[in-house]
Design an enzyme around this catalytic site. Structure first.
Site, PDB file in Angstrom:
ATOM      1  N   ARG A   1       0.844  -1.188   0.000  1.00 23.98           N
ATOM      2  CA  ARG A   1       0.000   0.000   0.000  1.00 23.98           C
ATOM      3  C   ARG A   1       0.883   1.243   0.000  1.00 23.98           C
ATOM      4  NH1 ARG A   1      -4.556   1.751  -2.071  1.00 23.98           N
ATOM      5  NH2 ARG A   1      -6.129   0.556  -0.977  1.00 23.98           N
TER       6      ARG A   1
ATOM      7  N   ARG B   1      -2.266   5.790   3.529  1.00 21.24           N
ATOM      8  CA  ARG B   1      -3.015   6.800   4.266  1.00 21.24           C
ATOM      9  C   ARG B   1      -2.893   6.623   5.776  1.00 21.24           C
ATOM     10  NH1 ARG B   1      -7.570   5.478  -0.056  1.00 21.24           N
ATOM     11  NH2 ARG B   1      -6.027   3.881  -0.417  1.00 21.24           N
TER      12      ARG B   1
ATOM     13  N   TYR C   1     -11.538  -0.030 -15.697  1.00 25.66           N
ATOM     14  CA  TYR C   1     -11.707   1.368 -15.287  1.00 25.66           C
ATOM     15  C   TYR C   1     -12.107   2.246 -16.467  1.00 25.66           C
ATOM     16  CZ  TYR C   1      -9.817   1.041 -10.528  1.00 25.66           C
ATOM     17  OH  TYR C   1      -9.636   0.767  -9.203  1.00 25.66           O
TER      18      TYR C   1
END
Length: 298
Positions: A37, A41, A164
Site C-alpha cells: 500500500r 493513508r 476502469y
C-alpha cells in the site's frame, strides 16, 4: 554492479538485497517485508504531504513521489520500497481524462462506451514519453534510497485498466466492462492489445530509470470467473512478462524479478504460477500454506 560499487546511472550499491533474493527464489536469512500500500493513508505525514495537492498533480511531481515513497522507510525497517504513483496514469497517457474524486475514487468523465471510442486513444507507443515524470520519480527515489533497500516499479494489468476505462471508475460489479467482453469481444481484445503495447515500454522504462523489481496489478481479477479470466486477462498477463523480459535482454539490461498480483484470483493460482513471473502475490483470502501446496504439486 560495476567495480566502483555504482550500478546503472551511478546508483549507490545495494546494501539490503533480501527482498530481491527472495523474489529470485533464493534462500534468505529471514522473510523480507514490504508495504504494498506504498506510502499509505495510515501515516500522518503522508496525509499532510498529500493535503495540499490534487492526487494526480502529486503523481506528476517527482519530488513529491519520492518523499511519499520514502516516508514509510523512516518509520519501519522494511526490505523494499514501491514508487508512489497510480495505475491510471497509463489511461491518462493514452489521452483519457481521469480525476480523483474525494470520497469516491477515480472518475473518467468520458469513459469508453462504444467501439468507435477506441479511436480517441493515442498511439500506445507514445505512452512512455508521456510518463517521463514517473521515470524521473524512480531515478530520484533510487538515488535518495542510497542503496538502503530495492525500489519496486509497477503498472496495472490490461484487464484492470480496461475495466476502469469502460466503467468510468470503481464498481462493485464492473457490469459495463464485462458487457464489453460478452458483446464486443473483438473490440475488447483490441483494447487489451493497445494497453499491453503501452505497458511494455512503460515497464521497461521504469527499469531503465532505476526500478529493481516490477509488479503487475490485476486488481479486478475477481470480477472474472475462470473462463473470462483465461480468455481476456491471462493471455495479456503472460504477454507483458514475456515481452518485458525480451526487451530488457535486447537492451542489454539485467533482468529484474516480476510479480503478478491478481486480487481475488485464487481460482487461477496455477495458471499465474506459469505466466512468466518470479513471484505470485496472494491476497488476504488465500492461505499461504494452501497456496504453496497447490503450486508445489502443479
Amino acid at each position: 554492479m560495476e567495480a566502483n560499487g555504482l550500478g546503472l546511472k551511478g546508483f549507490p550499491e545495494l546494501k539490503n538485497d533480501t527482498f530481491l533474493r527472495a523474489a529470485w527464489g533464493e534462500e534468505t536469512d529471514y522473510t523480507p517485508v514490504w508495504c504494498m500500500r506504498q506510502a499509505g493513508r495510515y501515516l500522518p505525514e503522508f496525509r499532510e504531504t498529500r493535503a495540499a495537492q490534487d492526487f494526480f498533480s502529486t503523481c506528476r511531481s517527482p519530488e513529491a513521489c519520492c518523499e511519499l515513497t520514502l516516508q514509510p522507510l523512516r518509520r519501519f525497517p522494511l526490505d523494499a520500497a514501491i514508487i508512489f504513483s497510480d495505475i491510471l496514469v497509463v489511461p491518462q497517457a493514452l489521452g483519457m481524462e481521469v480525476t480523483m474524486v474525494p470520497g469516491k475514487g477515480p472518475s473518467f468523465p468520458e469513459p469508453l462506451r462504444e467501439e468507435r471510442d477506441l479511436e480517441r486513444l493515442r498511439d500506445p507507443t507514445v505512452v512512455a514519453s508521456e510518463l517521463g515524470y514517473v521515470f524521473q520519480a524512480i531515478t530520484l527515489t533510487r538515488q535518495r534510497l542510497a542503496g538502503r533497500v530495492p525500489l519496486i516499479g509497477f503498472a496495472g494489468a490490461p484487464w484492470t485498466l480496461m475495466a476502469y476505462m469502460v466503467e468510468g471508475g470503481g464498481s462493485s460489479t464492473m457490469a459495463q466492462a464485462k458487457r464489453w467482453l460478452y458483446q464486443r469481444p473483438q473490440a475488447s481484445h483490441q483494447l487489451l492489445r493497445i494497453l499491453t503495447d503501452a505497458l511494455i515500454p512503460y515497464l521497461v522504462g521504469q527499469v531503465v530509470a532505476g526500478a529493481q523489481a516490477l509488479q503487475l496489478f490485476e486488481s479486478h481479477a475477481g470480477h472474472l470467473g475462470p473462463h473470462l479470466f483465461n480468455k481476456f486477462a491471462l493471455p495479456y498477463i503472460r504477454d507483458v512478462a514475456k515481452r518485458v523480459k525480451a526487451r530488457l535482454q535486447e537492451a542489454g539490461l539485467a533482468p529484474v524479478p516480476m510479480i503478478i498480483f491478481a486480487k481475488d484470483g485464487h481460482f487461477a493460482l496455477e495458471e499465474l504460477a506459469q505466466a512468466g513471473y518470479e513471484v505470485v502475490g496472494l491476497d488476504w483470502t488465500v492461505a499461504p500454506k494452501k497456496a504453496r501446496r497447490r503450486l508445489d504439486s502443479w
